[in-house]
Design a protein around this motif. Structure first.
Motif, short mmCIF file in Angstrom:
data_model
loop_
_atom_site.label_atom_id
_atom_site.label_comp_id
_atom_site.label_asym_id
_atom_site.label_seq_id
_atom_site.Cartn_x
_atom_site.Cartn_y
_atom_site.Cartn_z
N UNK A 15 0.82 -1.22 0.00
CA UNK A 15 0.00 0.00 0.00
C UNK A 15 0.85 1.26 0.00
N UNK A 16 0.28 2.29 -0.59
CA UNK A 16 0.91 3.60 -0.69
C UNK A 16 0.02 4.62 0.00
N UNK A 17 0.56 5.81 0.26
CA UNK A 17 -0.32 6.89 0.69
C UNK A 17 -1.36 7.14 -0.39
N UNK A 61 -2.76 9.74 -1.57
CA UNK A 61 -2.51 10.82 -2.54
C UNK A 61 -1.41 10.47 -3.55
N UNK A 62 -0.58 9.48 -3.23
CA UNK A 62 0.42 9.03 -4.21
C UNK A 62 -0.28 8.42 -5.43
N UNK A 78 -4.69 5.41 3.01
CA UNK A 78 -3.77 4.45 2.37
C UNK A 78 -4.54 3.67 1.31
N UNK A 89 -4.15 0.24 -1.76
CA UNK A 89 -3.35 -0.82 -2.38
C UNK A 89 -2.85 -0.37 -3.74
N UNK A 146 4.10 18.16 -5.24
CA UNK A 146 3.84 17.16 -4.20
C UNK A 146 5.10 16.35 -3.86
N UNK A 169 6.05 10.38 -0.21
CA UNK A 169 6.56 9.69 0.97
C UNK A 169 5.95 8.29 1.04
N UNK A 170 6.47 7.50 1.99
CA UNK A 170 5.98 6.13 2.19
C UNK A 170 5.04 6.10 3.39
N UNK A 171 4.03 5.23 3.37
CA UNK A 171 3.21 5.08 4.58
C UNK A 171 4.07 4.59 5.75
N UNK A 226 6.16 1.00 6.48
CA UNK A 226 6.41 0.25 5.24
C UNK A 226 7.79 0.61 4.70
#
Lengths: 452, 452
Positions: free
Chosen positions: A44-46, A48-49, A98, A100, B1, B4-6, B9
C-alpha cells in the motif's frame, strides 16, 4: 462458518505456484542477464500518491484501506468519536489515507522521485509484484494479479528500446511461445494529427484508430466525423491506414509514410526512430495503427501478441518523457515494458508448454513400515538430501496401499522400501513408477539412479 | 507534491531485494528438499475469515479494506446513498467486508477447509508471502513483513516434528547462523497445571512462566499468588522451574520431570514426546519454560534463538489439533514452523554473512564509444548472454569518466572497451577492477575469463 474467497481473488495450489514460478523465474533471469536490478515497493501507498494518476475511472478502482478505529459506524456511530469527526469533516484524514497499489509504474516513479539523489542513472530496474484493482471480475480478469515490469530511467538512447525488445524475444523464446512484437511511435501519431489540423487532435484520432480491428474502417470514419474531423482530415487518416495495413515489409511501409509525412518534423522523427529499431530486428513488425491507451507515452510504443491463439497482447510498453514530474522531480525520461503474467500462463497452459518436471514435487518417497525401520529410513533421507535429491518418508506406518496412493497423487516417480528383508541384506527396494520396474540396490546405486 | 511512504512500510532497493531473495531461496530450496509444496493465498480475505481469530487485540490490528463507493462521506455524505445506508445499518456489508491477511496460518486453514475433499493428506505445504498488521511501527517491527511457514496437516506422527527440526537446522547451517532450537511440549505444561489443581490453571501458569527471563522468579511468584495460586502450587511450580534451569543434559532434565510427573498421564505423555524428539538430535535443547503465546498449540512447541547476538527468536512453531475446526472441518491435526525473515536479515547483515556476489549486479559493462562501434558491441553482448554472462552496454556515448563511475557504483567487476584500435585488431580491451589489470583479448578469451 463455511469459508470462501473474496470475489476476483485466487488461491494458487502447488502445481499452479510452480508453473507461475517457472514463468517469473524465466523472466527474472533474462532481466538479470540484461543488467536490470530488482526493486520492491510496499503493497500500500499513501492515498494521494495514487489518486489522480489513472484517470477518474482508475481512481474508483483503487482499493482504499479503512483507517483503523472506524470499522463499525452502523453499530456505534454515536459513541465513536473518531468516526463522528470524519462525518463532520473535522478529521482531515477522512475514512482512508492508504490504498493498495494499482500498478508498478506509479510506485516506481514515487521511488525514483524520493531517492533520485542516491540513485545511479541510468537506473535499470525490474519489479515483479502483485497489484490490486476493484474491477468487476470476469474470465481472465482478477482483482489481484501479478505485474512484471522492466524500465530504464535517465537515458534517452534508443539503444534501451533495443535491449527491451531483445528481452521480450529472449523470454518468449525460452518459454517457447511464438510471438510478434508490434512497434509504433507516438511521434508518428503526432505527425498524423499535425497533418489533420494540429496536435490537439491526437487523442481523438488515436482513440478512433485503436478501434479499427474491432469496428472496421466505416465506423472509424463515422466516429471521426462525429468528433469534428473534416473530410480532408478523414481522407488523410484513411490514406495512413491504407499504408499501415499493406502486407509489405517494414521498410516499404516506412518509406511510404516518409513521403506522406515530408512536411511534419515530428512525424519524420518518429519514422526515423522506427527505422533505427526495425533494422536491428528481423521479427519485429511496424504497426502504425497501434496506439496504447496510456497518455504518458511520448515515443516508442510496443505490444507483444502471441501467434496461433485467440488472445490479446501478453506484453506492452513504451517511452515516456517525464513520469517523475508527477512527484516534483522533472526531466527523467524513461522507457519500460511489462509482461502479462496471467495471460502468459493461460497461453502456456492451453498449449501445454510447461516442462513436465514441474508436476513432479518430490523425487522419491520412502514407505513407512514402522518404528523398527525408522533409523535406517532416516539415514537414507539424510544421504539423499546431502545429494540434493528431494525425498520424504511417509510419516505414519499405515497400510501400504494408502501410502502408495499418496505417492501417486503427488506424482512421485520413485518409491523406496526398507523392510525386514532389506534390512538384513543391507539393501533398498526401489520401484520406478514409469517403467513399473522394482529392484534391490545399495544406497550408492540408488543415488546414481535418482540423479541420472 | 513531495512523495513519501506510509508509516511502517519499506521500499527494498536492489541490494536489499537480492539479500532477502537469498534468504528466501535458501529456505525454499530446503522446504522443497523435504517434500513441502508451495501455496499462495490472496493478499486480502473476507473480513469474517480473519476476525475473531487473533484475540480482541489482533482484531484491531487487522487492516480493513473500505468498500468501494464510500470514500468521501465528509464531502458528500448526504448525497452518497450507499454511505447513508451504512450509517442507518441497512447495508449489511457495512464499511468493509475485506481485510489484508494478518498471518499465513489462518488463510492456510481456510484453504484446507475449503479444499479438504481434493487435498491429498498428509498435506505438506510451505508459504512465503507478506502479511500486514496495523501495529505501532518501531525498530524491527513493520506494518508489512514477510512470513515464511511450513506446515504438515493430516498426520499425528511425531516424525513430522523431526523433519521440521531438520529443516531449521539445515536452513540455518546454509545461512551460517549459529542457533539453538529450544523444545517444549504443551502437554508438559498441562501436566504442571494438573499438579497445581487443574488444567484450567494452564493459561495463568504459562503466562507467568513465560515472563521468567524478563522479570525473575520473585515477580513470577508474586504474579502467581495474585492470580490465585496457593503456596502448595507455587512450590510445585518453583520445583519445576528449578529442574528446568539446571545446566544438565536434556535426558537428566526429562528424568527428573518424569519423577515429578509420575501421577499425571498428560505430563508423562509430553515427556515421552520430548524424549523421542531429543534422542534424534544432539543440538536441540529442552526448555520447559518455553510457553509460546498462541493458544491453538496442543503438543510440541519450539523456538529458534540465534547464538552470540542480542536478538529474540528467529523462528518458532508447534503442533495443533484442530485448526480447520474454526472453518467447520474438524479433526485435521497439524504441526508447523515459521521463519522470522526480517530478523534473520538483521542477524546476517550485522554478522556480514551474506555472500559477496550478492553485491555484484552485473558481470561486465561495455563502454559506449558511439555509433561506429554499436554493431560490434551488440555482437559481443549477444555472445556473452548466450553464455549466461550478465552484461550491458552503457546506453549513451557520454564521457568515459561518467561511464566508468556508473560501472563502479554498480559494483561491476569488469568493463570492456571496443574503440577504433580494437575494431582494427579484432580484439576487446578488458579491465579487471579488482586487480586493476587491463588486457587485449579476443571474444573467446574474454568469455573464459568471465566464466572463470
Amino acid at each position: 462458518m463455511k469459508p470462501s474467497l473474496p470475489q476476483g481473488t485466487r488461491d494458487f495450489g502447488p502445481e499452479t505456484v510452480r508453473k507461475r514460478q517457472y514463468i517469473l523465474d524465466t523472466i527474472r533471469s533474462v532481466f538479470e542477464l540484461y543488467g536490470f536490478q530488482p526493486l520492491e515497493t510496499p503493497a500500500f501507498e499513501n492515498l494521494e500518491t495514487l489518486m489522480g494518476k489513472y484517470g477518474e475511472e482508475g481512481d474508483k478502482l483503487i482499493f482504499k484501506i479503512l483507517n483503523n478505529g472506524l470499522e463499525r459506524p452502523e453499530k456505534h456511530a454515536a459513541a465513536n468519536e473518531d468516526f463522528k469527526k470524519v462525518l463532520e469533516g473535522k478529521n482531515v484524514k477522512g475514512l482512508t489515507e492508504r490504498a493498495l497499489k494499482y500498478d508498478l509504474t506509479i510506485p516506481f516513479a514515487r521511488y525514483v522521485a524520493m531517492n533520485h539523489g542516491q540513485i545511479t542513472f541510468p537506473f535499470k530496474r525490474y519489479q515483479i509484484q502483485p497489484v490490486w484493482r476493484a474491477d468487476r471480475p470476469q474470465r481472465g480478469r482478477y482483482r489481484e494479479f501479478t505485474q512484471c515490469d522492466a524500465d530504464v530511467v535517465g537515458s534517452q538512447s534508443l539503444f534501451n528500446e533495443i535491449e527491451l525488445i531483445h528481452i521480450y524475444l529472449e523470454v518468449f523464446k525460452k518459454l517457447k511461445i511464438n510471438v510478434t512484437v508490434c512497434l509504433n511511435n507516438r511521434k508518428v501519431l503526432a505527425g498524423l494529427a499535425t497533418l489533420c489540423g494540429g496536435l490537439e487532435k491526437m487523442t481523438i484520432i488515436t482513440i478512433a484508430i485503436d478501434k479499427l480491428d474491432k469496428i472496421g474502417i466505416d465506423k472509424v470514419n463515422e466516429e471521426l466525423r462525429q468528433r469534428g474531423n473534416d473530410e480532408a482530415s478523414i481522407s488523410i487518416i484513411n490514406q495512413y491506414l491504407d499504408i499501415a495495413q499493406q502486407e509489405v515489409s517494414n521498410a516499404e511501409i516506412l518509406k511510404q509514410l516518409k513521403t506522406m509525412f515530408k512536411d511534419t518534423t515530428i512525424g519524420l522523427e518518429g519514422i526515423a526512430e522506427l527505422e533505427y529499431l526495425t533494422t536491428n530486428f528481423e521479427t519485429v513488425k511496424v504497426d502504425v495503427t497501434l496506439a496504447r491507451g496510456l497518455n504518458y507515452y511520448t515515443g516508442t510504443i510496443l505490444e507483444v501478441k502471441p501467434l496461433g491463439i485467440q488472445m490479446g497482447s501478453i506484453g506492452g510498453g513504451g517511452r515516456y518523457d517525464d513520469l517523475t514530474g508527477l512527484f516534483g522531480v522533472p526531466n527523467i525520461p524513461g522507457v519500460g515494458i511489462s509482461f502479462g503474467v496471467d495471460r502468459i500462463y493461460d497461453v502456456m497452459d492451453e498449449k501445454a508448454l510447461f516442462p513436465n518436471e514441474l508436476n513432479q514435487s518430490v523425487k522419491i518417497m520412502l514407505v513407512n513400515f514402522g518404528e523398527a525401520f525408522e533409523k535406517r529410513n532416516m539415514e537414507v533421507l539424510k544421504a539423499l538430501r546431502a545429494e540434493n535429491i528431494s525425498c520424504e518418508l511417509f510419516p505414519d506406518a499405515i497400510k501400504f496401499d494408502k501410502q502408495l496412493k499418496y505417492a501417486n497423487k503427488r506424482n512421485m516417480p520413485f518409491i523406496a522400501m526398507i523392510g525386514e528383508e532389506e534390512l538384513n541384506e543391507d539393501c533398498i527396494s526401489v520401484k520406478n513408477f514409469n517403467s513399473g520396474e522394482q529392484k534391490k540396490m545399495n544406497l550408492t546405486e540408488m543415488i546414481s539412479l535418482l540423479k541420472g
